[in-house]
Design an enzyme around this catalytic site. Structure first.
Site, PDB file in Angstrom:
ATOM      1  N   ASP A 184      -0.443  -2.122   4.654  1.00 35.78           N
ATOM      2  CA  ASP A 184      -1.529  -1.254   4.204  1.00 35.78           C
ATOM      3  C   ASP A 184      -1.277  -1.054   2.717  1.00 35.78           C
ATOM      4  OD1 ASP A 184      -3.242   0.744   3.404  1.00 35.78           O
ATOM      5  OD2 ASP A 184      -3.227   1.700   5.359  1.00 35.78           O
ATOM      6  N   HIS A 185      -2.024  -1.770   1.877  1.00 41.07           N
ATOM      7  CA  HIS A 185      -1.641  -1.797   0.467  1.00 41.07           C
ATOM      8  C   HIS A 185      -1.826  -0.441  -0.223  1.00 41.07           C
ATOM      9  CE1 HIS A 185      -5.959  -2.739   0.143  1.00 41.07           C
ATOM     10  NE2 HIS A 185      -5.872  -2.013  -0.941  1.00 41.07           N
ATOM     11  N   LYS A 189       0.595   2.235  -3.564  1.00 44.50           N
ATOM     12  CA  LYS A 189       0.081   2.858  -4.801  1.00 44.50           C
ATOM     13  C   LYS A 189       1.019   3.985  -5.219  1.00 44.50           C
ATOM     14  CE  LYS A 189      -4.747   1.773  -3.921  1.00 44.50           C
ATOM     15  NZ  LYS A 189      -5.028   0.893  -5.043  1.00 44.50           N
ATOM     16  N   ASP A 242     -12.686  -0.423   8.527  1.00 40.48           N
ATOM     17  CA  ASP A 242     -12.276  -0.936   7.219  1.00 40.48           C
ATOM     18  C   ASP A 242     -11.417   0.070   6.446  1.00 40.48           C
ATOM     19  OD1 ASP A 242     -12.358  -2.931   5.164  1.00 40.48           O
ATOM     20  OD2 ASP A 242     -13.696  -1.620   4.038  1.00 40.48           O
ATOM     21  N   HIS A 247      -6.181   3.062   5.622  1.00 37.05           N
ATOM     22  CA  HIS A 247      -5.908   3.843   4.412  1.00 37.05           C
ATOM     23  C   HIS A 247      -6.074   5.353   4.602  1.00 37.05           C
ATOM     24  CE1 HIS A 247      -6.181  -0.112   2.922  1.00 37.05           C
ATOM     25  NE2 HIS A 247      -7.462  -0.137   2.643  1.00 37.05           N
ATOM     26  N   LYS A 347     -19.369   3.225   0.801  1.00 41.47           N
ATOM     27  CA  LYS A 347     -19.633   2.200  -0.212  1.00 41.47           C
ATOM     28  C   LYS A 347     -20.859   2.596  -1.005  1.00 41.47           C
ATOM     29  CE  LYS A 347     -17.416  -1.876   1.592  1.00 41.47           C
ATOM     30  NZ  LYS A 347     -16.394  -1.840   0.547  1.00 41.47           N
TER      31      LYS A 347
END
Ligand SMILES: NC(=O)c1ccc[n+]([C@@H]2O[C@H](COP(=O)([O-])OP(=O)(O)OC[C@H]3O[C@@H](n4cnc5c(N)ncnc54)[C@H](OP(=O)(O)O)[C@@H]3O)[C@@H](O)[C@H]2O)c1
Length: 497
Positions: A184-185, A189, A242, A247, A347
């Site tokens: 989970d990028h 962070k 998504d 996240h 979005k």
């Protein structure tokens, strides 16, 4: 003292899906930066796998191009790729591919003294993963005789609880949990990791970090981009799969978790799992009391007209996919009893912002006048995007007057600490080479996150959405989301203020 091998372990990164978008846009720049910064061994090697036919030199050129094109301006020039870059062409379903891969690996490893360290990176369509894993197992590539073998799995991890369980089972029949790195990028962070430091390296926040002082928490990930070239994936996924399953629930876990016994992978991940287990299950027959969905129509973003979601390429003209969701999570435990977590993401929103806002309870008695009428609460904001920052809002006396107050801000921009923070994929790749799983998702954690969201996903699949589109591109989401919070006597925070 650590040895050179411990600091920069020599390893081979095998990328399944090496001709794809992720490899070019995210992995290639990350590898080139790590190489430039001397953060990976000079003996680090890359092997790419896909069906497109490339020579080794073509593949190196493709990676080089990706590194040049997708290096953010503030990160300097990308470095040279490692000396050894190889390419194996084939279909994931063909056993001969794995025999060729073994040959290439043995050739590379014989030149570095038989050292086996292997990273299998699945930059692949998710449905291909079980087959690749099975072949790696059958061909004896999941265990190293001289070194270690690790496997990296991209998001999305499954499509729902059942598919995540099946994927976990397929991984665990071949690999041990300590070999599996679910990405989970967001966790890579800087400001996300700073949540740990802010909470557990400072004495002043933690005493207030509970239901006695916190009124509620808002977490927002607002994007200005539309679905872009990933409509095929997004039509199936929608915003809950998504953004929320990974996240947003991760941000919620880091905000809500108890201090781990140690700052180590299993201790940290165990605390996150407990948070997910404490989230009150959504009633399947009343999901709309807990969640609002939206889909963008045409509008204006950053001064430019943009089409609605249903007009985007490869999107069905009557698509029911949600591009916006607002969800109320209740964490039923001692620390958070009665403190709702309102989480939203969409979005094509007015601004690109990711942040966590902790809104504290108001003072019990109001002596002072505020320009807005009511004395506003203190708010601690952890900003993750676009710039990384921490900001505390409190009240101050307006000069000259006796009883009038105004909101002021104590701001800490992350950039004040110097060097531009490293991109997420760089950090994650280094952690994989070091065997550090702290910033990766454990199998049970992925399943718990799906367990939380499954009732809403199922309810939304069963029942038709409200008249879509229900928010214009370039706005802050559907009106229903405002009413959703008003029911609780609260309002969404203005993003970025
Ligand atoms: N792209 C992103 O920004 C992003 C971000 C986060 C997560 N992810 C995840 O990362 C993964 C990869 O995404 P992507 O955008 O890179 O996808 P992509 O552009 O569609 O690439 C898929 C890759 O898999 C290869 N491939 C597919 N089927 C194959 C087969 N049967 N045999 C051999 N090679 C095969 C394709 O190569 P050939 O066509 O040459 O065979 C291509 O290299 C997905 O799980 C995605 O959800 C992507």
């Amino acid at each position: 003292m650590k040895t050179e091998e411990e600091i920069r372990p020599p390893a081979t990164l095998v990328i399944f899906g090496a001709s794809g978008d992720l490899t070019r846009r995210l992995l290639a720049p990350a590898i080139a930066h790590l190489s430039r910064d001397g953060a990976i061994s000079p003996e680090f090697a890359i092997v790419g796998i896909a069906r497109t036919s490339y020579s080794d030199a073509d593949f190196r050129e493709r990676l080089d191009e990706g590194a040049r094109e997708f290096t953010p301006r503030d990160q300097g020039r990308p470095g040279e790729l490692p000396a050894v870059v190889r390419y194996v062409c084939g279909d994931f379903g063909d056993p001969a591919l794995y025999a060729s891969l073994r040959g290439v690996l043995e050739e590379i490893e014989s030149k570095r003294g038989g050292q086996h360290n292997r990273i299998f990176y699945l930059a692949t369509p998710p449905e291909a993963d079980p087959e690749i894993v099975r072949f790696l197992g059958e061909q004896g590539l999941s265990r190293a005789e001289n070194g270690w073998t690790r496997i990296v799995v991209e998001k999305p991890f499954g499509h729902d609880l059942d598919s995540a369980r099946m994927l976990n089972e397929s991984l665990r029949t071949v690999f041990e949990e300590r070999q599996i790195y679910r990405i989970d990028h967001y966790l890579a962070k800087e400001t996300v990791q700073n949540i740990f430091v802010l909470r557990f390296a400072n004495g002043i926040f933690e005493p207030l970090w509970n239901q006695r002082y916190v009124d509620h928490v808002q977490i927002a990930v607002a994007e200005t981009i539309g679905v872009g070239h990933r409509a095929g994936y997004y039509e199936e996924a929608g915003v809950l799969r998504d953004m929320f399953q990974n996240h947003l629930l991760q941000l919620l876990c880091l905000t809500a978790m108890e201090p781990p016994v140690k700052f180590e992978a299993d201790a940290v991940r165990a605390e996150k799992v407990k948070v997910l287990q404490s989230i009150r299950p959504f009633p399947a027959d009343a999901a709309d009391d807990w969640a609002v969905r939206g889909q963008y129509g045409p509008g204006v973003v950053d001064g430019k007209p943009v089409p609605g979601y249903r007009e985007e390429e490869n999107v069905a003209p009557d698509s029911r996919t949600a591009t916006y969701a607002a969800v109320k999570f209740v964490v039923d435990n001692w620390r958070w009893s009665g403190v709702p977590f309102y989480v939203r993401s969409g979005k094509r929103m007015a601004k690109r912002i990711s942040e966590i806002a902790i809104e504290f309870k108001s003072v019990p008695h109001h002596y002072f006048r505020h320009e807005s009428g009511e004395l506003p609460p203190n708010v601690l904001r952890l900003r993750i995007q676009p710039e990384e920052a921490v900001s505390l809002k409190f009240e101050a006396k307006i000069p000259g007057t006796v009883a009038d107050v105004e909101s002021v801000y104590m701001d800490f921009p992350y950039s004040s600490l110097g060097a531009a923070s490293r991109g997420g994929y760089e950090r994650l790749l280094v952690d994989v080479t070091h065997g550090d799983q702290t910033l990766f998702i454990r199998g049970d954690e992925a399943e718990e996150a799906w367990r939380v969201l499954d009732p809403v996903l199922k309810a939304w699949e069963k029942e038709s959405p409200p008249a879509f589109p229900n928010y214009a591109a370039g706005t802050l989401g559907p009106e229903a989301a405002d009413r959703f919070l008003e029911k609780d006597g609260r309002r969404w925070r203005t993003l970025g203020k």
